[in-house]
Write an enzyme that holds these catalytic residues in place. Structure first.
Site, PDB file in Angstrom:
ATOM      1  N   ASP A  41       0.554  -1.498   0.134  1.00  0.00           N
ATOM      2  CA  ASP A  41       0.118  -0.104   0.390  1.00  0.00           C
ATOM      3  C   ASP A  41       0.756   1.536  -0.101  1.00  0.00           C
ATOM      4  OD1 ASP A  41       1.312  -0.393   2.276  1.00  0.00           O
ATOM      5  OD2 ASP A  41      -0.568  -0.293   3.153  1.00  0.00           O
ATOM      6  N   GLU A  42       1.736   1.242  -0.508  1.00  0.00           N
ATOM      7  CA  GLU A  42       2.801   2.920  -1.193  1.00  0.00           C
ATOM      8  C   GLU A  42       2.314   3.082  -2.459  1.00  0.00           C
ATOM      9  OE1 GLU A  42       6.037   3.941   0.214  1.00  0.00           O
ATOM     10  OE2 GLU A  42       6.334   1.720   2.296  1.00  0.00           O
ATOM     11  N   TRP A  83      16.894  11.901  -1.365  1.00  0.00           N
ATOM     12  CA  TRP A  83      15.373  11.770  -1.430  1.00  0.00           C
ATOM     13  C   TRP A  83      15.357  13.243  -2.100  1.00  0.00           C
ATOM     14  CZ3 TRP A  83      17.233   8.160   0.669  1.00  0.00           C
ATOM     15  CH2 TRP A  83      16.975   6.690   1.043  1.00  0.00           C
ATOM     16  N   GLU A 119      13.282  -5.297  -1.889  1.00  0.00           N
ATOM     17  CA  GLU A 119      14.005  -3.886  -1.351  1.00  0.00           C
ATOM     18  C   GLU A 119      15.345  -4.181  -0.170  1.00  0.00           C
ATOM     19  OE1 GLU A 119      10.473  -3.184   1.340  1.00  0.00           O
ATOM     20  OE2 GLU A 119      11.763  -0.964   1.254  1.00  0.00           O
ATOM     21  N   HIS A 123      11.575  -3.528  -5.666  1.00  0.00           N
ATOM     22  CA  HIS A 123      12.174  -2.236  -5.485  1.00  0.00           C
ATOM     23  C   HIS A 123      13.323  -2.554  -6.638  1.00  0.00           C
ATOM     24  CE1 HIS A 123       9.620  -1.179  -1.878  1.00  0.00           C
ATOM     25  NE2 HIS A 123      10.971   0.279  -1.776  1.00  0.00           N
TER      26      HIS A 123
HETATM   27  C1  BGC Z   1       9.328   3.101   0.456  1.00  0.00           C
HETATM   28  C2  BGC Z   1      11.403   2.955  -0.350  1.00  0.00           C
HETATM   29  C3  BGC Z   1      11.513   4.526  -0.120  1.00  0.00           C
HETATM   30  C4  BGC Z   1      11.746   4.518   1.944  1.00  0.00           C
HETATM   31  C5  BGC Z   1      12.233   6.385   2.254  1.00  0.00           C
HETATM   32  C6  BGC Z   1       9.874   2.984   2.014  1.00  0.00           C
HETATM   33  O1  BGC Z   1       8.595   2.279   2.009  1.00  0.00           O
HETATM   34  O2  BGC Z   1       9.229   1.697  -0.210  1.00  0.00           O
HETATM   35  O3  BGC Z   1      11.205   3.305  -1.279  1.00  0.00           O
HETATM   36  O4  BGC Z   1      12.359   5.289  -0.052  1.00  0.00           O
HETATM   37  O5  BGC Z   1      10.201   4.755   1.944  1.00  0.00           O
HETATM   38  O6  BGC Z   1      11.991   6.085   3.169  1.00  0.00           O
END
Ligand code: BGC
Length: 870
Positions: free
Chosen positions: A455-456, A517, A733, A751
């Site tokens: 759910d992202e 980021w 990930e 990821h």
């Molecule tokens: C995401 C990442 C993201 C990160 C940063 C995660 O939940 O899936 O890929 O960059 O949070 O906190």
């Protein structure tokens, strides 16, 4: 010599077959579109004297260039324009190509109005029920052409007289709806006189559907961009004698009662085929709470691409069947069933199976990823969801016998042309390369996302910041990333912060100045510049970059208190060594000051080059000086001044080495320390998102090639080949999502951040490195190692195909290189010999003594570009 490709605003228009789209058009609203073209090399060696380009009466002569901005009189809306390209060759011959493009609405006011069902509201944080709009209209004669211009608050699917019109998925796409909403155009062709029915279903999608990013909580939010779905469109009908426009208005009808009962990105769809659309009532004019500018779509349409087939792999109690598609991906299933009326089929999607063979869904968090189909009771019923997308390799099917259902699946992602490939003599590395490719495909669904399953599925900026180089080697990303960067630009805060995710989810995702980021606003445009050599994106993003760095500078000044230096970027927040294999979130964040400062340096260094190439000499000097101060602060605060970190950790060495913050003896010491940390860690890496992409470069470029290849070839966790050994078909990930004992860690299996190692495969193992942005001049210096006997790497740059193949055979290193027309290359062989070549195919050989191990077979892998299936 042939003109092989013509693009307008980075979309191919020369070959119609490339756009196997029946209805979707890509109209241009831009006043000065960019036209680019590419030649195939001439077998007879003829060169280009000049190129004449003409568009609607405007023409220009080009000598060296392969792209030009249209600068003629204002383009008219709703027109078809021809681009003619005529090139004179040194042989006296000339080559010619023509291609067409369509202009969009430009500034034409909409004849239609926003309409909706004003009586409808929905319970937050759920997604709204799908809303369908209908218009039955009667044509007084046959039309010659009919084009539908349409947009929605939500995502839409369009049918005309029962026929599917939307070739693409999820239009009008994902943008910052407060500022910018795209419209799409569909060609309906010549329509016959008489009655027709237009049916448009709008689901919540990104604008209104449930969204969340808050890890491990069920906290969701919905209705971000409005109270309910809405539709705006106009159908332009061209009769032989005149044009008529049919706009959305209160003569349209609307309902939420139809077969599609639920549609949500995370949760899936519920479709009851017994239900027909009913309870139609007049649609009413709607006042939106947002007032975006509405322009023609600027992204790359999301399409159903590879077809995948399921293999039954198990049965669970209660007649539940498990199927395996053999590949993790983002997409949807298509089912063909023969069921009883009212029979309910449930399909759940997941990335892995548990040890007992059941579907693993824990890493989906609150996303249901479920399809429910209720049969009408006909002999064959076909259903394919249109308003959702899942991240999966396996499905669990219940409610129907195996022989009564036929299942296929489609990978769904933006239709990016693939332009890079890598194959070598080690099948495990080839699998890793395919995993990188598939994680790219899976996470380019209109925007660059973090993952396609849980759910992202958000536009996390750090992920694309580290993957951009690899992505740009593999895919034609210019149009896709430019659209995304436009949102990033809109969303930068007044203080300079870049949101964690773009498009921003207001009220959900923070906007805090943070490294990597935030540095995406510099790293992504710069990666685009390196790939395409186009300075425009640098110009466009320049104010964003400087504003971001000013914010970093302000926050770093606060470090005086803690670090006694104004150049340590620690506050207000850092993700640090995110997802490093050792420790948990706290440990990752605690590395913030090192990671933050190194990225601060890198961004200032890049800014200095950007300022220089865009003619800002003073800025170039300013950022160079600043970068020098940051580098010395890093060394003074964090090291003993001789290349030894006071608190040693791998990423703390990787970043200064790769970014070039240290030189000479100090760099050598840091590289030795890095190699030693790896050695004492059992030959394992211990880096997270922010340093892993540069780890192998940091080693191999600083005298530790052997260690770099040892890491690449390692197959115990944490490592790339560990994932491959554990059956990964995409990159994970975290390094060890499937653990050695078969247990699964709750993390995404799709990821792309760790897939950034692709950059090392292409630039070092394959050896292709641009020396001038756009590859007009590039280097080919393959670095063999790790027992590889051969490699083949191919990249389609703006000039054409660069193809490198090497093999080690009988104590010799053999290289074959294809250099595209208009470029030059420097070949550097492993024996150090160096030479400059121009376009054509070149073979070179040098001595390469081996201990015999690399020399068993003299094979030569095939390199290829394009869809490779699995
Ligand atoms: C995401 C990442 C993201 C990160 C940063 C995660 O939940 O899936 O890929 O960059 O949070 O906190």
């Amino acid at each position: 010599m042939r003109i092989e490709s013509v693009q307008i605003n980075q979309l191919e228009i020369l070959s119609e077959k490339k756009q196997h789209l029946a209805h979707l058009m890509i109209p241009i609203d831009d006043d000065h579109p960019l036209i680019s073209f590419r030649f195939t090399p001439d077998e007879n060696g003829a060169g280009i004297i000049k190129t004449h380009i003409e568009i609607g009466g405007w023409s220009k002569e080009l000598h060296d260039e392969i792209s030009v901005r249209y600068q003629g009189p204002a383009l008219q809306p709703f027109r078809k324009y021809r681009i003619s390209i005529n090139t004179e060759l040194s042989s006296g011959e000339s080559v010619y190509a023509e291609a067409f493009f369509f202009t969009g609405r430009k500034d034409t006011p909409w004849k239609g109005e926003w309409i909706s069902d004003r009586s409808y509201s929905f319970r937050r944080p759920q997604s709204p029920a799908p809303m369908s709009f209908r218009k039955i209209f009667c044509l007084r004669g046959d039309t010659e052409e009919s084009i539908l211009y349409i947009t929605a608050l939500g995502i839409m699917n369009i049918r005309l007289d029962g026929e599917e019109i939307s070739d693409d998925f999820f239009a009008p796409g994902f943008t910052d709806y407060r500022r910018f909403l795209q419209y799409s155009a569909y060609r309906l062709g010549a329509l016959k006189k008489g009655k027709h029915e237009l049916l448009v279903t709008v689901a919540g999608g990104w604008a209104l559907g449930r969204t969340t990013h808050i890890a491990n909580t069920d906290k969701s939010i919905s209705g971000l961009a409005g109270k309910r779905q809405a539709l705006l469109g106009e159908l332009r009908l061209r009769y032989p004698d005149k044009e008529e426009v049919l706009g959305t208005d209160e003569s349209f009808e609307v309902t939420e009662t139809g077969p599609l009962q639920k549609a949500d990105f995370y949760d899936g769809e519920v479709y009851d085929a017994r239900v027909s659309w009913s309870r139609w009532r007049p649609a009413l004019r709607e006042n939106l709470k947002i007032h975006p500018e509405i322009r023609a779509a600027e992204g790359v349409p999301v399409l159903a691409q590879e077809e995948l087939h399921a293999v039954p792999v198990g049965e669970r109690p209660g007649g539940i069947k498990i199927y395996d598609f053999g590949q993790n991906f983002s997409g949807i299933v298509k089912i063909c069933v023969h069921g009883e009326r009212g029979q309910k089929i449930v399909i759940r999607h997941g990335e892995a199976l548990k040890k007992d063979g059941s579907l693993y869904t824990e890493n989906l968090r609150s996303a249901e990823q479920r399809i429910v189909y209720i049969c009408r009771g006909e002999k064959t019923e076909t259903y394919m969801p249109r308003f959702t997308c899942m991240g999966f390799r396996y499905i669990e099917v219940s409610g129907i016998e195996e022989e009564k259902i036929c299942i296929t699946a489609y990978a769904v992602y933006s239709g990016l042309a693939e332009k890079g490939s890598f194959v070598c003599s080690d099948e495990r590395i080839n699998r890793l390369q395919r995993n990188i490719l598939w994680s790219g495909r899976s996470n380019f669904v209109d925007i660059p996302t973090d993952c396609p399953q849980r759910d992202e599925r958000q536009g996390w900026t750090g992920d694309i910041a580290v993957f951009a180089n690899t992505a740009l080697f593999l895919f034609d990303m210019k149009r896709f990333l430019k659209k995304w960067l436009r949102d990033l630009k809109y969303e930068q805060s007044v203080s300079g912060a870049v949101p964690f995710v773009v498009p921003e989810r207001p009220g959900v995702t923070p906007k805090i100045t943070t490294s990597c980021w935030g540095d995406s606003c510099i790293l992504v445009p710069y990666a685009l510049y390196r790939e395409y050599g186009d300075k425009e994106i640098l110009e466009e993003m320049y104010p964003v970059m400087t504003k971001y760095l000013a914010a970093v500078q302000r926050y770093s000044a606060l470090s005086c208190l803690r670090w006694h230096s104004p150049y340590i970027f620690a506050f207000p927040f850092q993700f640090g060594d995110w997802c490093a294999p050792e420790g948990g979130v706290r440990d990752w964040l605690s590395k913030g000051p090192w990671i933050g400062t190194a990225y601060y340096y890198q961004s200032c260094r890049i800014m200095s080059s950007i300022a220089a190439v865009t003619g800002r000499t003073e800025d170039a000097k300013k950022y160079r000086k600043l970068s020098e101060k940051i580098a010395s602060a890093y060394c003074r605060v964090f090291t003993d001044g001789s290349g030894n970190l006071k608190d040693p950790f791998q990423a703390g060495y990787v970043l200064p080495l790769y970014f070039g913050m240290v030189r000479g003896k100090e760099a050598r010491k840091m590289a030795d320390n890095l190699a030693e940390l790896i050695r004492v860690n059992g030959g394992h890496l211990s880096t997270g998102f922010t340093a892993t992409p540069y780890l192998l470069f940091a080693l191999s470029d600083n005298g530790h090639e052997k260690e770099a290849f040892q890491l690449l070839m390692k197959d115990t966790a944490p490592s790339w080949l560990y994932q491959v050994r554990k059956g990964a078909t995409t990159t994970w990930e975290q390094w060890d999502v499937i653990q050695e004992n078969g247990e699964i860690k709750e993390a995404s299996m799709n990821h792309y951040a760790y897939g950034a190692v692709g950059d090392f495969l292409y630039r070092r193992v394959g050896g292709i490195e641009p020396l001038v942005p756009g590859y007009r001049y590039f280097r080919v210096r393959p670095v063999p190692g790790g027992g590889l006997r051969s490699a083949a790497v191919r990249h389609v740059c703006i000039y054409g195909i660069i193809d490198v193949r090497w093999r080690i055979c009988s104590g010799q290193f053999e290289l074959t290189l294809q250099v595209p027309y208009g470029t030059e290359a420097e070949i550097v062989l492993p024996d150090g010999s160096c030479e400059k070549v121009s376009y054509g195919i070149h073979h070179r050989i040098c001595c390469y003594p081996t201990d015999g191990a690399e020399d068993v077979r003299c094979d030569q892998p095939e390199s290829k570009t394009g869809k490779d299936g699995r």
